[in-house]
Design an enzyme around this catalytic site. Structure first.
Site, short mmCIF file in Angstrom:
data_model
loop_
_atom_site.label_atom_id
_atom_site.label_comp_id
_atom_site.label_asym_id
_atom_site.label_seq_id
_atom_site.Cartn_x
_atom_site.Cartn_y
_atom_site.Cartn_z
CB CYS A 93 -0.96 -0.13 1.29
SG CYS A 93 -1.96 -1.51 1.19
CG HIS A 133 -3.20 3.28 2.47
ND1 HIS A 133 -3.82 2.88 1.48
CD2 HIS A 133 -3.26 2.14 3.21
CE1 HIS A 133 -4.04 1.52 1.42
NE2 HIS A 133 -3.76 1.11 2.51
CG ASN A 151 -6.92 -1.26 1.53
OD1 ASN A 151 -5.88 -0.63 0.48
ND2 ASN A 151 -6.08 -1.61 2.62
#
Ligand code: UT7
Length: 337
Positions: A124, A264, A294
């Site tokens: 990520c 994020h 996500n």
């Protein structure tokens, strides 16, 4: 405010982001859709994560397709042709295949025949890692135009029987064009960090040299993403706050000077905890998690594109981007738009 650019960029030179773009697949999977697949509820997913829906790529739509679509939008905003691109960096944990790299496949799809091309893998945090790597090539004058992409087809490594993980992730891509601009705006500073001691918190064990694909590895579900959610959560908040504070302090900035904080997009509770600790207001925090879940390396890149195109970010605004992911890895950057 001191000049935040003075300390970190070469005098008179800037690595500017001249275009951004993003792309998400058409198919929307809602929480109600997930209720039909696993034992979960819209109420649980919404209150524990903030996610309402995510995008799922078609069977014949791969990470390189999502990446190429995002890249074309960034190139259009920057006014850059495919022939101008010197380097393509794709950050992903879901490459089309182990090799060749996805960046080469993107090179072919957008017709950037002159460009060198490689992938990086920092989960990520991948887009921030890729930005920092791209910046090095721009500031050293090795390349004039670098295309940086975060792209994922996480649905391809999701265990649709595991409610602990399958409700969290989505597919998508975001891209940025980096170019050298004299005395202009751009990336002011970036940090990257890692902690391999905690590699086991979030991983996909199968498919590499440690555990090549076998009938047994497939039966055992080793080719699916797995995560210790609680531990990952704690580490995410701590690492993102510390990375964000480091870049702010390097630029002699406090958070009140930042127009938009783009964290994020993993969990609304993580975003709020990071916002609270940084003393950022809800108006400063950019959130699009409810729409996409996500998307790992694509997350910050898609959010940056949406923040720019929605008018939330204007020329001259200061932006803080910060991410955390498997590895463990983390990164943060301050950008003057
Ligand atoms: O992008 C990289 C970084 N990733 C992250 O930062 C993710 C970090 N972790 C998280 O976001 C959260 O830990 C999760 C959203 C994954 C989980 O939230 P949590 O508050 O930590 O829940 P939990 O794992 O402690 O589970 C609580 C309960 C459990 O039931 P019991 O054992 O208390 O009876 C789970 O089985 O919730 C249950 N549960 C669910 N229930 C309904 C777990 N997933 C679900 C679900 N639907 N989808």
């Amino acid at each position: 405010m001191k000049n935040p650019r003075a300390k970190h960029n070469f005098v008179g030179q800037t690595c500017s982001i001249t275009g951004v773009g993003s792309y998400v697949p058409e198919r929307v999977m809602t929480n109600a859709d997930l209720e039909k697949i696993v034992e979960t509820s819209d109420e649980w997913i919404t209150t524990r994560t903030g996610i309402k829906e995510r995008r799922i790529a078609a069977a014949n739509e791969f990470t390189s397709d999502l990446a190429a679509n995002a890249a074309k939008r960034a190139m259009e905003m920057a006014g850059v042709s495919a022939e101008q691109i010197d380097l393509i960096i794709v950050a992903t944990i879901t490459p089309d295949m182990p090799f060749p790299n996805t960046a080469c496949l993107v090179q072919q799809k957008i017709g950037a025949g002159r460009a060198a091309a490689f992938d990086i893998e920092a989960a990520c945090s991948g887009f921030i890692y890729a930005l920092e790597i791209g910046q090095q090539f721009i500031m050293s004058r090795t390349y004039q135009t670098v295309l940086v992409i975060g792209a994922e087809k996480l649905s391809s490594i999701t265990n649709w029987k595991d409610r602990n993980t399958c409700v969290l992730f989505g597919d998508g891509a975001g891209a940025a064009i980096l170019q050298n601009r004299e005395n202009s705006h751009g990336l002011l500073t970036a940090v990257m960090g890692a902690d391999g001691d905690k590699a086991n918190l979030l991983s996909m064990p199968g498919g590499g040299s440690a555990c090549p694909a076998t009938m047994q590895s497939v039966t055992d579900g080793l080719h699916f993403l797995r995560m210790d959610g609680k531990e990952t959560f704690k580490n995410a908040v701590q690492a993102m706050c510390s990375a964000a504070n480091e870049v702010l302090s390097r630029c002699d900035l406090d958070v009140t000077k930042i127009k938009c904080v783009i964290p994020h997009q993993a969990n609304r509770r993580i975003i709020d905890a990071v916002g609270d600790r940084l003393k950022a207001t809800p108006e400063q925090l950019f959130v699009n998690l409810h729409k996409y879940g996500n998307t790992s390396a694509a997350s910050v890149a898609i959010a940056l594109d949406e923040a720019v195109r929605s008018g939330k970010i204007q020329k001259g605004d200061l932006i803080l981007i910060v991410a955390f992911g498997a590895g463990l890895t983390w990164g943060a950057a301050v950008i003057e738009w």
